[in-house]
Motif scaffolding. Structure first.
Motif, PDB file in Angstrom:
ATOM      1  N   ALA A  82      71.692  61.001 -38.769  1.00  0.00           N
ATOM      2  CA  ALA A  82      70.770  59.895 -38.480  1.00  0.00           C
ATOM      3  C   ALA A  82      70.958  58.739 -39.473  1.00  0.00           C
ATOM      4  O   ALA A  82      70.832  57.567 -39.094  1.00  0.00           O
ATOM      5  CB  ALA A  82      69.324  60.387 -38.520  1.00  0.00           C
ATOM      6  N   GLU A  83      71.268  59.067 -40.728  1.00  0.00           N
ATOM      7  CA  GLU A  83      71.541  58.015 -41.714  1.00  0.00           C
ATOM      8  C   GLU A  83      72.723  57.166 -41.257  1.00  0.00           C
ATOM      9  O   GLU A  83      72.661  55.930 -41.267  1.00  0.00           O
ATOM     10  CB  GLU A  83      71.859  58.635 -43.088  1.00  0.00           C
ATOM     11  N   HIS A  84      73.798  57.829 -40.873  1.00  0.00           N
ATOM     12  CA  HIS A  84      74.975  57.101 -40.404  1.00  0.00           C
ATOM     13  C   HIS A  84      74.655  56.276 -39.160  1.00  0.00           C
ATOM     14  O   HIS A  84      75.117  55.139 -39.015  1.00  0.00           O
ATOM     15  CB  HIS A  84      76.106  58.082 -40.094  1.00  0.00           C
ATOM     16  N   GLN A  85      73.857  56.861 -38.267  1.00  0.00           N
ATOM     17  CA  GLN A  85      73.507  56.151 -37.032  1.00  0.00           C
ATOM     18  C   GLN A  85      72.690  54.901 -37.346  1.00  0.00           C
ATOM     19  O   GLN A  85      72.857  53.854 -36.709  1.00  0.00           O
ATOM     20  CB  GLN A  85      72.720  57.071 -36.106  1.00  0.00           C
ATOM     21  N   SER A  86      71.819  54.989 -38.337  1.00  0.00           N
ATOM     22  CA  SER A  86      71.001  53.825 -38.701  1.00  0.00           C
ATOM     23  C   SER A  86      71.877  52.694 -39.237  1.00  0.00           C
ATOM     24  O   SER A  86      71.602  51.509 -38.987  1.00  0.00           O
ATOM     25  CB  SER A  86      69.932  54.217 -39.730  1.00  0.00           C
ATOM     26  N   TYR A  87      72.944  53.035 -39.943  1.00  0.00           N
ATOM     27  CA  TYR A  87      73.877  52.009 -40.413  1.00  0.00           C
ATOM     28  C   TYR A  87      74.560  51.336 -39.224  1.00  0.00           C
ATOM     29  O   TYR A  87      74.708  50.103 -39.195  1.00  0.00           O
ATOM     30  CB  TYR A  87      74.946  52.625 -41.318  1.00  0.00           C
ATOM     31  N   LEU A  88      74.971  52.163 -38.271  1.00  0.00           N
ATOM     32  CA  LEU A  88      75.626  51.616 -37.076  1.00  0.00           C
ATOM     33  C   LEU A  88      74.706  50.667 -36.319  1.00  0.00           C
ATOM     34  O   LEU A  88      75.129  49.599 -35.861  1.00  0.00           O
ATOM     35  CB  LEU A  88      76.061  52.755 -36.149  1.00  0.00           C
ATOM     36  N   ASN A  89      73.455  51.053 -36.178  1.00  0.00           N
ATOM     37  CA  ASN A  89      72.491  50.203 -35.460  1.00  0.00           C
ATOM     38  C   ASN A  89      72.328  48.855 -36.148  1.00  0.00           C
ATOM     39  O   ASN A  89      72.272  47.806 -35.491  1.00  0.00           O
ATOM     40  CB  ASN A  89      71.137  50.910 -35.355  1.00  0.00           C
ATOM     41  N   ALA A  90      72.258  48.871 -37.477  1.00  0.00           N
ATOM     42  CA  ALA A  90      72.121  47.620 -38.230  1.00  0.00           C
ATOM     43  C   ALA A  90      73.374  46.770 -38.107  1.00  0.00           C
ATOM     44  O   ALA A  90      73.295  45.536 -37.994  1.00  0.00           O
ATOM     45  CB  ALA A  90      71.828  47.927 -39.695  1.00  0.00           C
ATOM     46  N   LEU A  91      74.538  47.411 -38.107  1.00  0.00           N
ATOM     47  CA  LEU A  91      75.796  46.678 -37.961  1.00  0.00           C
ATOM     48  C   LEU A  91      75.900  46.026 -36.588  1.00  0.00           C
ATOM     49  O   LEU A  91      76.354  44.888 -36.459  1.00  0.00           O
ATOM     50  CB  LEU A  91      76.978  47.621 -38.191  1.00  0.00           C
ATOM     51  N   GLU A 121      70.417  42.431 -44.058  1.00  0.00           N
ATOM     52  CA  GLU A 121      69.346  42.808 -44.989  1.00  0.00           C
ATOM     53  C   GLU A 121      68.885  44.237 -44.738  1.00  0.00           C
ATOM     54  O   GLU A 121      68.625  45.002 -45.674  1.00  0.00           O
ATOM     55  CB  GLU A 121      68.164  41.836 -44.861  1.00  0.00           C
ATOM     56  N   LEU A 122      68.768  44.597 -43.466  1.00  0.00           N
ATOM     57  CA  LEU A 122      68.359  45.961 -43.125  1.00  0.00           C
ATOM     58  C   LEU A 122      69.394  46.962 -43.601  1.00  0.00           C
ATOM     59  O   LEU A 122      69.044  48.002 -44.183  1.00  0.00           O
ATOM     60  CB  LEU A 122      68.161  46.090 -41.621  1.00  0.00           C
ATOM     61  N   LEU A 123      70.665  46.675 -43.367  1.00  0.00           N
ATOM     62  CA  LEU A 123      71.711  47.609 -43.766  1.00  0.00           C
ATOM     63  C   LEU A 123      71.721  47.806 -45.277  1.00  0.00           C
ATOM     64  O   LEU A 123      71.805  48.946 -45.762  1.00  0.00           O
ATOM     65  CB  LEU A 123      73.080  47.115 -43.294  1.00  0.00           C
ATOM     66  N   ALA A 124      71.633  46.713 -46.024  1.00  0.00           N
ATOM     67  CA  ALA A 124      71.608  46.818 -47.488  1.00  0.00           C
ATOM     68  C   ALA A 124      70.413  47.656 -47.942  1.00  0.00           C
ATOM     69  O   ALA A 124      70.523  48.484 -48.858  1.00  0.00           O
ATOM     70  CB  ALA A 124      71.554  45.427 -48.109  1.00  0.00           C
ATOM     71  N   LYS A 125      69.277  47.460 -47.288  1.00  0.00           N
ATOM     72  CA  LYS A 125      68.061  48.206 -47.625  1.00  0.00           C
ATOM     73  C   LYS A 125      68.241  49.699 -47.338  1.00  0.00           C
ATOM     74  O   LYS A 125      67.858  50.552 -48.148  1.00  0.00           O
ATOM     75  CB  LYS A 125      66.891  47.650 -46.821  1.00  0.00           C
ATOM     76  N   LEU A 126      68.836  50.032 -46.212  1.00  0.00           N
ATOM     77  CA  LEU A 126      69.053  51.431 -45.838  1.00  0.00           C
ATOM     78  C   LEU A 126      69.986  52.125 -46.826  1.00  0.00           C
ATOM     79  O   LEU A 126      69.724  53.259 -47.257  1.00  0.00           O
ATOM     80  CB  LEU A 126      69.635  51.518 -44.424  1.00  0.00           C
ATOM     81  N   VAL A 127      71.082  51.454 -47.182  1.00  0.00           N
ATOM     82  CA  VAL A 127      72.040  52.042 -48.123  1.00  0.00           C
ATOM     83  C   VAL A 127      71.379  52.275 -49.478  1.00  0.00           C
ATOM     84  O   VAL A 127      71.522  53.340 -50.087  1.00  0.00           O
ATOM     85  CB  VAL A 127      73.284  51.136 -48.266  1.00  0.00           C
TER      86      VAL A 127
END
Length: 239
Positions: free
Chosen positions: A197-206, A212-218
């Motif tokens: 799910a972590e990886h999927q959340s990065y994909l969704n932000a990309l 900003e969302l991607l940086a926050k998630l990482v």
């Protein structure tokens, strides 16, 4: 290498590394042994023994060991030679703090530049990662390598080559640790799905180019690693 901890290879499996870039190939082999748990923290690296095992002269071994030192994985000890470093819990914590300072920025820049084609390539890497993580019997090295491929497929899009090199060095520093740490992160079906799910959340932000969302998630996910380091130093040494 200690007398009670020798790496042995069968005659059929003994690898004769013959190439113009022998030091790089030797370094790759040493990194592979570290990831497989054949070499652990504090192990002595004997130049002559390694040369014999890999079928090369001592010169490429020396160069490879020098490069291993540059990566922060080995150190020269007066009158004792070269040995792999010993990471304390605080060392691991500091490495994650450094990653948290760099990786969100690399992700942010990548998100702004990534193309549809690069997103498709990342989706395929993510599909392969899901397959690997959901296997009944996990291969810790395979999981680590696929996870690394996923992250650096994002970061390298940023074009921040110097920063990406620093991030790679930090990942190398954690090679001992990640082999066992990765297994603990994946010890239940729930924990495996959480990482997917972590990886999927990065994909969704990309896909939405929400940098900003991607940086926050990482940053948040790295902070979780900092807050909960499952570290038992005894697991990183040969008995």
């Amino acid at each position: 290498m200690r007398a009670d901890m020798r790496i042995t290879m069968s005659d059929s499996g003994k690898e004769m590394l013959q190439h113009s870039k022998l030091p790089d190939l030797v370094l790759d082999k040493l990194m592979e042994w570290i990831m497989e748990g054949k070499l652990l923290m504090g192990d002595k690296l004997n130049t002559e023994e390694l040369a014999s095992q890999l079928g090369v002269s001592r010169m490429p071994i020396r160069e490879a060991l020098s490069n291993l030192e540059k990566k922060g994985l080995a150190e020269s000890v007066p009158y004792a030679g070269t040995r792999l470093v010993i990471l304390t819990r605080d060392d691991v914590r500091q490495i994650y703090i450094a990653r948290k300072a760099l990786e969100p920025e690399a992700a942010r820049y990548a998100c702004e530049k990534i193309t549809d084609e690069e997103i498709k390539e990342l989706e395929k890497i993510h599909e392969d990662y899901q397959y690997i993580v959901r296997k009944d019997e996990l291969d810790a090295v395979e999981v680590y390598q696929q996870n690394r491929l996923y992250h650096f497929s994002i970061y390298k899009v940023s074009g921040l080559n110097r920063i990406c090199s620093m991030i790679e060095s930090l990942w190398d520093n954690l090679s001992f640790f990640k082999l066992i740490y990765g297994q603990k992160l994946l010890n239940t079906r729930e924990s495996r799905e959480r990482l997917i799910a972590e990886h999927q959340s990065y994909l969704n932000a990309l896909r939405s180019h929400d940098s900003e969302l991607l940086a926050k998630l990482v940053a948040e996910n790295l902070q979780k690693r900092i807050d909960d380091i499952p570290y038992d130093i005894e697991e990183y040494f040969h008995e």
